[in-house]
Scaffold this motif. Structure first.
Motif, PDB file in Angstrom:
ATOM      1  N   PHE A 190      41.296 120.443  70.922  1.00 48.01           N
ATOM      2  CA  PHE A 190      40.130 119.555  70.853  1.00 48.01           C
ATOM      3  C   PHE A 190      39.660 119.404  69.405  1.00 48.01           C
ATOM      4  O   PHE A 190      39.348 118.301  68.955  1.00 48.01           O
ATOM      5  CB  PHE A 190      39.001 120.111  71.725  1.00 48.01           C
ATOM      6  CG  PHE A 190      37.663 119.495  71.429  1.00 48.01           C
ATOM      7  CD1 PHE A 190      37.413 118.160  71.735  1.00 48.01           C
ATOM      8  CD2 PHE A 190      36.656 120.239  70.823  1.00 48.01           C
ATOM      9  CE1 PHE A 190      36.182 117.576  71.442  1.00 48.01           C
ATOM     10  CE2 PHE A 190      35.428 119.663  70.534  1.00 48.01           C
ATOM     11  CZ  PHE A 190      35.191 118.327  70.843  1.00 48.01           C
ATOM     12  N   THR A 219      36.782 114.697  73.760  1.00 52.92           N
ATOM     13  CA  THR A 219      36.571 113.921  72.530  1.00 52.92           C
ATOM     14  C   THR A 219      35.719 112.690  72.814  1.00 52.92           C
ATOM     15  O   THR A 219      34.841 112.338  72.011  1.00 52.92           O
ATOM     16  CB  THR A 219      37.924 113.534  71.909  1.00 52.92           C
ATOM     17  OG1 THR A 219      38.657 114.735  71.606  1.00 52.92           O
ATOM     18  CG2 THR A 219      37.746 112.724  70.640  1.00 52.92           C
ATOM     19  N   TYR A 228      32.185 114.025  73.131  1.00 53.30           N
ATOM     20  CA  TYR A 228      31.682 114.416  71.809  1.00 53.30           C
ATOM     21  C   TYR A 228      31.342 113.186  70.972  1.00 53.30           C
ATOM     22  O   TYR A 228      30.282 113.113  70.332  1.00 53.30           O
ATOM     23  CB  TYR A 228      32.749 115.273  71.118  1.00 53.30           C
ATOM     24  CG  TYR A 228      32.494 115.522  69.657  1.00 53.30           C
ATOM     25  CD1 TYR A 228      31.481 116.384  69.224  1.00 53.30           C
ATOM     26  CD2 TYR A 228      33.290 114.898  68.686  1.00 53.30           C
ATOM     27  CE1 TYR A 228      31.253 116.610  67.879  1.00 53.30           C
ATOM     28  CE2 TYR A 228      33.075 115.121  67.329  1.00 53.30           C
ATOM     29  CZ  TYR A 228      32.054 115.973  66.936  1.00 53.30           C
ATOM     30  OH  TYR A 228      31.829 116.191  65.596  1.00 53.30           O
ATOM     31  N   SER A 231      39.711 115.703  67.947  1.00 55.11           N
ATOM     32  CA  SER A 231      38.399 115.098  67.670  1.00 55.11           C
ATOM     33  C   SER A 231      38.159 114.987  66.172  1.00 55.11           C
ATOM     34  O   SER A 231      37.584 114.004  65.689  1.00 55.11           O
ATOM     35  CB  SER A 231      37.279 115.908  68.333  1.00 55.11           C
ATOM     36  OG  SER A 231      37.231 117.230  67.811  1.00 55.11           O
ATOM     37  N   TYR A 267      41.292 114.802  75.378  1.00 56.70           N
ATOM     38  CA  TYR A 267      40.897 113.413  75.144  1.00 56.70           C
ATOM     39  C   TYR A 267      39.478 113.162  75.662  1.00 56.70           C
ATOM     40  O   TYR A 267      38.645 112.564  74.970  1.00 56.70           O
ATOM     41  CB  TYR A 267      41.887 112.458  75.824  1.00 56.70           C
ATOM     42  CG  TYR A 267      41.667 111.005  75.480  1.00 56.70           C
ATOM     43  CD1 TYR A 267      42.305 110.421  74.393  1.00 56.70           C
ATOM     44  CD2 TYR A 267      40.793 110.202  76.228  1.00 56.70           C
ATOM     45  CE1 TYR A 267      42.100 109.090  74.053  1.00 56.70           C
ATOM     46  CE2 TYR A 267      40.581 108.879  75.903  1.00 56.70           C
ATOM     47  CZ  TYR A 267      41.232 108.330  74.821  1.00 56.70           C
ATOM     48  OH  TYR A 267      41.008 107.017  74.493  1.00 56.70           O
TER      49      TYR A 267
END
Length: 268
Positions: A78, A256, A259, A82, A253
Motif C-alpha cells: 500500500f 489507495t 486514502y 499509494s 488499490y
C-alpha cells in the motif's frame, strides 16, 4: 408413412441444429468463430447494421492474448502504490473537485456518493480521462471471447459492447480502451456500462469517453447499486470500504482509493 416423414423431418432438423451449434472457443479459425458469433448476436436482437459495422474485418489480436496469459500478481505494498499514485494526482484532483463542484453536488444528492471518492477513482483509473487506452475494444473482446481461458465471460461482454453501439451511446470507431475491454474514463466493462451508465448531462447519450458528468454519475450509480451508504465513512473496515472492494478486488488499490479520497477532503 406420415409418422415416418415427420420423424425424418425431426431428424433432419436436429442434424441442422447440431451443425449450426456454436463454434467452440479456440477451435477452427477465428473467422469461423466470429461468423458464428455474428449469428448469435443477431438472434439476441442486435441490429444487422451494428453487427456489420462493428465486427466486419475484426481480426485476432495476439498482443491481447499475450497480455492476458502473462498477467503478473500485483505485489506492491500500500505504501509503495499509494506513494507512487496519489501525490502526482492530488493537485489536479483538488482542481477537478472545484471545477465540477456543482455537478458532483448533484451526483451526491442523487446517489449518495461523495465527490472526493469519485474524483479519486477517476484520477487513479485514467488520470482524469487522459489515459483511457488505445486498444480497439471490439477486437480485444472478440479475441478474449475466442480464447478459451474466459470465453463465456468475454462473449457476454462483446454482446454488451454491441448493445452499447446499438442504442447509440458510442460508435464502433469510438470504442477504444484498455486491452481487456474496459471503456471510458473510469474503465467500465461493457456489461457495467449497459447496467449503470447514465446520461447525466442530458444530451441523449451515455458517454463515458468524453462527458465527465456522465462518467462521474455512472460511477456513483454503480457504487450505489453495490450498497453505498449515504453520509458514511469509506475507511477500511467500514461498509462503504466493502462497497469499494466490489469495484476492484485488490486491497492495496482500494485502500489507495480511500486514502486518496480522504486526502482530497483536506485539499485546499
Amino acid at each position: 408413412m406420415l409418422h415416418c416423414a415427420l420423424a425424418a423431418g425431426i431428424g433432419l432438423a436436429l442434424s441442422v441444429a447440431s451443425a449450426n451449434a456454436a463454434v467452440p472457443c479456440g477451435s477452427g479459425s477465428f473467422q469461423a468463430w466470429l461468423d458464428d458469433f455474428k449469428t448469435e448476436a443477431a438472434s439476441k436482437g442486435i441490429s444487422q447494421a451494428t453487427i456489420t459495422a462493428s465486427l466486419n474485418g475484426v481480426t485476432l489480436d495476439q498482443s491481447v492474448l499475450s497480455r492476458d496469459h502473462s498477467q503478473k500478481v500485483f505485489d506492491q505494498t500500500f505504501e509503495q502504490f499509494s506513494g507512487r499514485m496519489v501525490p502526482p494526482r492530488l493537485a489536479r484532483g483538488a482542481n477537478m473537485l472545484k471545477r465540477y463542484g456543482s455537478v458532483l453536488s448533484r451526483i451526491e444528492e442523487t446517489y449518495g456518493v461523495p465527490g472526493e471518492v469519485l474524483v479519486a477513482i477517476w484520477g487513479l483509473e485514467t488520470d482524469y480521462g487522459v489515459n483511457i487506452g488505445k486498444f480497439p475494444t471490439l477486437r480485444s473482446l472478440a479475441t478474449l471471447a475466442y480464447d478459451c481461458r474466459r470465453s463465456e465471460m468475454f462473449r457476454g461482454e462483446l454482446l454488451d459492447a454491441l448493445r452499447i453501439i446499438d442504442r447509440g451511446d458510442l460508435t464502433p470507431a469510438e470504442m477504444r480502451g484498455a486491452w481487456a475491454g474496459e471503456i471510458g474514463q473510469t474503465q467500465f466493462m461493457p456489461s457495467n456500462y449497459m447496467k449503470y451508465a447514465v446520461d447525466f448531462d442530458a444530451n441523449g447519450r451515455r458517454d463515458l469517453l468524453r462527458s465527465p458528468p456522465d462518467v462521474l454519475a455512472s460511477t456513483a450509480n454503480l457504487l450505489a447499486s453495490y450498497g453505498w451508504q449515504r453520509g458514511k465513512d469509506w475507511q477500511p473496515g467500514s461498509p462503504n470500504f466493502a462497497v469499494l472492494q466490489q469495484w476492484n478486488k485488490s486491497d492495496v488499490y482500494i485502500r489507495t482509493v480511500a486514502y486518496f479520497a480522504t486526502q482530497l477532503t483536506h485539499a485546499p
